[in-house]
Design a protein around this motif. Structure first.
Motif, PDB file in Angstrom:
ATOM      1  N   ASP A  96      37.670 -42.008  43.186  1.00 29.53           N
ATOM      2  CA  ASP A  96      36.325 -42.130  42.637  1.00 29.53           C
ATOM      3  C   ASP A  96      36.029 -43.560  42.211  1.00 29.53           C
ATOM      4  N   LYS A 101      31.422 -50.861  44.556  1.00 28.75           N
ATOM      5  CA  LYS A 101      32.785 -51.362  44.278  1.00 28.75           C
ATOM      6  C   LYS A 101      33.816 -50.743  45.227  1.00 28.75           C
ATOM      7  N   SER A 142      33.760 -28.617  48.444  1.00 27.98           N
ATOM      8  CA  SER A 142      33.544 -28.869  47.017  1.00 27.98           C
ATOM      9  C   SER A 142      32.067 -28.744  46.695  1.00 27.98           C
ATOM     10  N   TYR A 155      34.111 -39.052  48.998  1.00 26.26           N
ATOM     11  CA  TYR A 155      34.527 -37.635  48.891  1.00 26.26           C
ATOM     12  C   TYR A 155      33.373 -36.703  49.306  1.00 26.26           C
ATOM     13  N   TYR A 187      34.204 -27.440  39.479  1.00 25.07           N
ATOM     14  CA  TYR A 187      35.282 -28.129  38.763  1.00 25.07           C
ATOM     15  C   TYR A 187      36.277 -27.094  38.228  1.00 25.07           C
TER      16      TYR A 187
HETATM   17  N1  CAA Z   1      24.748 -40.737  36.596  1.00 22.78           N
HETATM   18  C1  CAA Z   1      24.095 -41.906  36.390  1.00 22.78           C
HETATM   19  N2  CAA Z   1      24.687 -43.005  35.895  1.00 22.78           N
HETATM   20  C2  CAA Z   1      25.992 -42.912  35.627  1.00 22.78           C
HETATM   21  C3  CAA Z   1      26.728 -41.746  35.815  1.00 22.78           C
HETATM   22  C4  CAA Z   1      26.052 -40.627  36.318  1.00 22.78           C
HETATM   23  N3  CAA Z   1      26.676 -39.456  36.555  1.00 22.78           N
HETATM   24  N4  CAA Z   1      28.003 -41.975  35.450  1.00 22.78           N
HETATM   25  C5  CAA Z   1      28.065 -43.263  35.047  1.00 22.78           C
HETATM   26  N5  CAA Z   1      26.853 -43.828  35.141  1.00 22.78           N
HETATM   27  C6  CAA Z   1      26.474 -45.202  34.807  1.00 22.78           C
HETATM   28  C7  CAA Z   1      27.024 -45.633  33.458  1.00 22.78           C
HETATM   29  O1  CAA Z   1      26.168 -45.219  32.439  1.00 22.78           O
HETATM   30  C8  CAA Z   1      27.071 -47.132  33.618  1.00 22.78           C
HETATM   31  O2  CAA Z   1      25.771 -47.660  33.518  1.00 22.78           O
HETATM   32  P1  CAA Z   1      25.492 -49.090  32.878  1.00 22.78           P
HETATM   33  O3  CAA Z   1      26.247 -50.076  33.715  1.00 22.78           O
HETATM   34  O4  CAA Z   1      24.006 -49.246  32.950  1.00 22.78           O
HETATM   35  O5  CAA Z   1      26.000 -49.003  31.467  1.00 22.78           O
HETATM   36  C9  CAA Z   1      27.506 -47.293  35.060  1.00 22.78           C
HETATM   37  O6  CAA Z   1      27.093 -46.094  35.737  1.00 22.78           O
HETATM   38  C10 CAA Z   1      29.011 -47.422  35.166  1.00 22.78           C
HETATM   39  O7  CAA Z   1      29.311 -47.800  36.435  1.00 22.78           O
HETATM   40  P2  CAA Z   1      30.747 -48.369  36.810  1.00 22.78           P
HETATM   41  O8  CAA Z   1      30.744 -48.746  38.230  1.00 22.78           O
HETATM   42  O9  CAA Z   1      31.191 -49.376  35.796  1.00 22.78           O
HETATM   43  O10 CAA Z   1      31.593 -47.070  36.719  1.00 22.78           O
HETATM   44  P3  CAA Z   1      32.793 -46.656  35.795  1.00 22.78           P
HETATM   45  O11 CAA Z   1      33.910 -47.590  35.988  1.00 22.78           O
HETATM   46  O12 CAA Z   1      32.290 -46.389  34.416  1.00 22.78           O
HETATM   47  O13 CAA Z   1      33.238 -45.260  36.439  1.00 22.78           O
HETATM   48  C11 CAA Z   1      33.189 -43.347  37.829  1.00 22.78           C
HETATM   49  C12 CAA Z   1      32.440 -44.591  37.364  1.00 22.78           C
HETATM   50  C13 CAA Z   1      34.586 -43.691  38.344  1.00 22.78           C
HETATM   51  C14 CAA Z   1      32.410 -42.745  38.951  1.00 22.78           C
HETATM   52  C15 CAA Z   1      33.307 -42.382  36.636  1.00 22.78           C
HETATM   53  O14 CAA Z   1      32.023 -42.190  36.097  1.00 22.78           O
HETATM   54  C16 CAA Z   1      33.841 -41.027  37.035  1.00 22.78           C
HETATM   55  O15 CAA Z   1      35.031 -40.839  37.222  1.00 22.78           O
HETATM   56  N6  CAA Z   1      32.955 -40.028  37.189  1.00 22.78           N
HETATM   57  C17 CAA Z   1      33.322 -38.661  37.557  1.00 22.78           C
HETATM   58  C18 CAA Z   1      33.303 -38.497  39.047  1.00 22.78           C
HETATM   59  C19 CAA Z   1      33.612 -37.038  39.360  1.00 22.78           C
HETATM   60  O16 CAA Z   1      32.950 -36.120  38.930  1.00 22.78           O
HETATM   61  N7  CAA Z   1      34.662 -36.831  40.157  1.00 22.78           N
HETATM   62  C20 CAA Z   1      35.086 -35.493  40.485  1.00 22.78           C
HETATM   63  C21 CAA Z   1      36.578 -35.510  40.636  1.00 22.78           C
HETATM   64  S1  CAA Z   1      37.245 -33.864  40.728  1.00 22.78           S
HETATM   65  C22 CAA Z   1      36.826 -33.369  42.236  1.00 22.78           C
HETATM   66  O17 CAA Z   1      36.326 -34.091  43.043  1.00 22.78           O
HETATM   67  C23 CAA Z   1      37.116 -31.940  42.569  1.00 22.78           C
HETATM   68  C24 CAA Z   1      35.914 -31.291  43.032  1.00 22.78           C
HETATM   69  O18 CAA Z   1      35.770 -31.035  44.209  1.00 22.78           O
HETATM   70  C25 CAA Z   1      34.876 -30.903  42.059  1.00 22.78           C
END
Ligand code: CAA
Length: 249
Positions: A96, A101, A142, A155, A187
């Motif tokens: 993720d 990036k 998923s 993904y 999830y």
């Molecule tokens: N919607 C809108 N904005 C969002 C957001 C969302 N859902 N999540 C984060 N942001 C914003 C933040 O507020 C932040 O904004 P600002 O810069 O304005 O403050 C910015 O995005 C952060 O961006 P970065 O690139 O710096 O991201 P990060 O390093 O904080 O991490 C991420 C981003 C890795 C995606 C993290 O949010 C994350 O892990 N999210 C969950 C992803 C997820 O649900 N994965 C599922 C895994 S399990 C699976 O996949 C099994 C299945 O089948 C369900």
């Protein structure tokens, strides 16, 4: 309806959902083969633990993202006299990161492990199923393949692609007694979901699940068990969701 003893192959069988599916199919009386990544040091202990709980599984180390490794798996299965009747394409990974990036490697690794793997493994068993005129293929996609998810362009593309594969193959093999279906879990309480940062998981994910909790792997495994049964012969090409109400479509 009488249940015949079948042979089931589950990729990623040592993961939370994979193990639950392996157990359900074992409980249904089938011979169960699981795959894990090559050289996984937990494999022997895992097999012993399962056996102690009454589950006799056979494990194969294979890189499902790699075509040659999967051809070798097919060869090993045939040499061991296995005819796979039930295939659950369950193995997969996440990397993720927001798209801007995301490295080329983050993209390739996720597409190969989650989508190419479906091609690589299914081709090892499809001829056998066709000749024997019976088969069940379940592709574990998923919720995020259906609705998209911030941070998962790789993904989500792979998981959406799986259902395209399901719909096409389902049409090609429907007259051979083989069904092909997609299951789209939400999830679940697994290691994969535990890798999501805790604050994100609580504030952005669990808070949006109407049922108010993560799913249990056993809940999804029971659905897979039904799809793999004799009774589900009329069900093919479908995409079945189980996500606590997080996404309704
Ligand atoms: N919607 C809108 N904005 C969002 C957001 C969302 N859902 N999540 C984060 N942001 C914003 C933040 O507020 C932040 O904004 P600002 O810069 O304005 O403050 C910015 O995005 C952060 O961006 P970065 O690139 O710096 O991201 P990060 O390093 O904080 O991490 C991420 C981003 C890795 C995606 C993290 O949010 C994350 O892990 N999210 C969950 C992803 C997820 O649900 N994965 C599922 C895994 S399990 C699976 O996949 C099994 C299945 O089948 C369900």
């Amino acid at each position: 309806m009488a249940t015949e003893r079948r042979t089931a192959l589950i990729t990623g069988g040592m993961g939370g959902l994979g193990q639950a599916i392996a157990r359900v199919l074992h409980d249904a009386g089938h011979t169960v083969l699981v795959t894990h990544s090559p050289g996984n040091s937990r494999a022997d202990a895992w097999l012993q633990g399962q056996a102690a709980a009454g589950y006799e599984f056979q494990a194969y180390g294979v890189d499902i993202a790699d075509k040659a490794s999967c051809r070798e798996l097919g060869h090993k299965l045939r040499t061991a006299g296995h005819h796979v009747d039930i295939l659950v394409n369950n193995g997969g990974i996440t990397r993720d990161v927001t798209f801007r990036k995301m490295s080329e490697d983050d993209w390739d690794a996720v597409l190969r492990a989650n989508l190419d793997s479906v091609f690589n493994v299914t081709r090892q068993v499809i001829n056998d199923m066709t000749e024997r005129h019976w088969g069940r293929i379940v592709n574990i996609s998923s919720i995020n393949g259906n609705k998209g998810q911030f941070g998962q362009t790789n993904y989500c593309a792979a998981k959406a692609g799986m259902h395209g594969f399901t719909m096409a193959l389902a049409q090609e093999v429907a007259n051979k007694g083989i069904t092909v279906n997609t299951v789209s879990p939400g999830y679940l309480d697994t290691r994969m979901v535990a890798a999501v940062p805790r604050d994100v998981l609580e504030s952005q994910i669990i808070a949006r699940i109407p049922v108010g909790r993560l799913g249990r792997p056993e809940e999804v495994a029971a659905l897979v068990g039904f799809i793999c049964s004799e009774e589900a012969a009329f069900m093919t090409g479908s995409n079945v969701s189980m996500n606590g109400g997080q996404h309704m479509h």
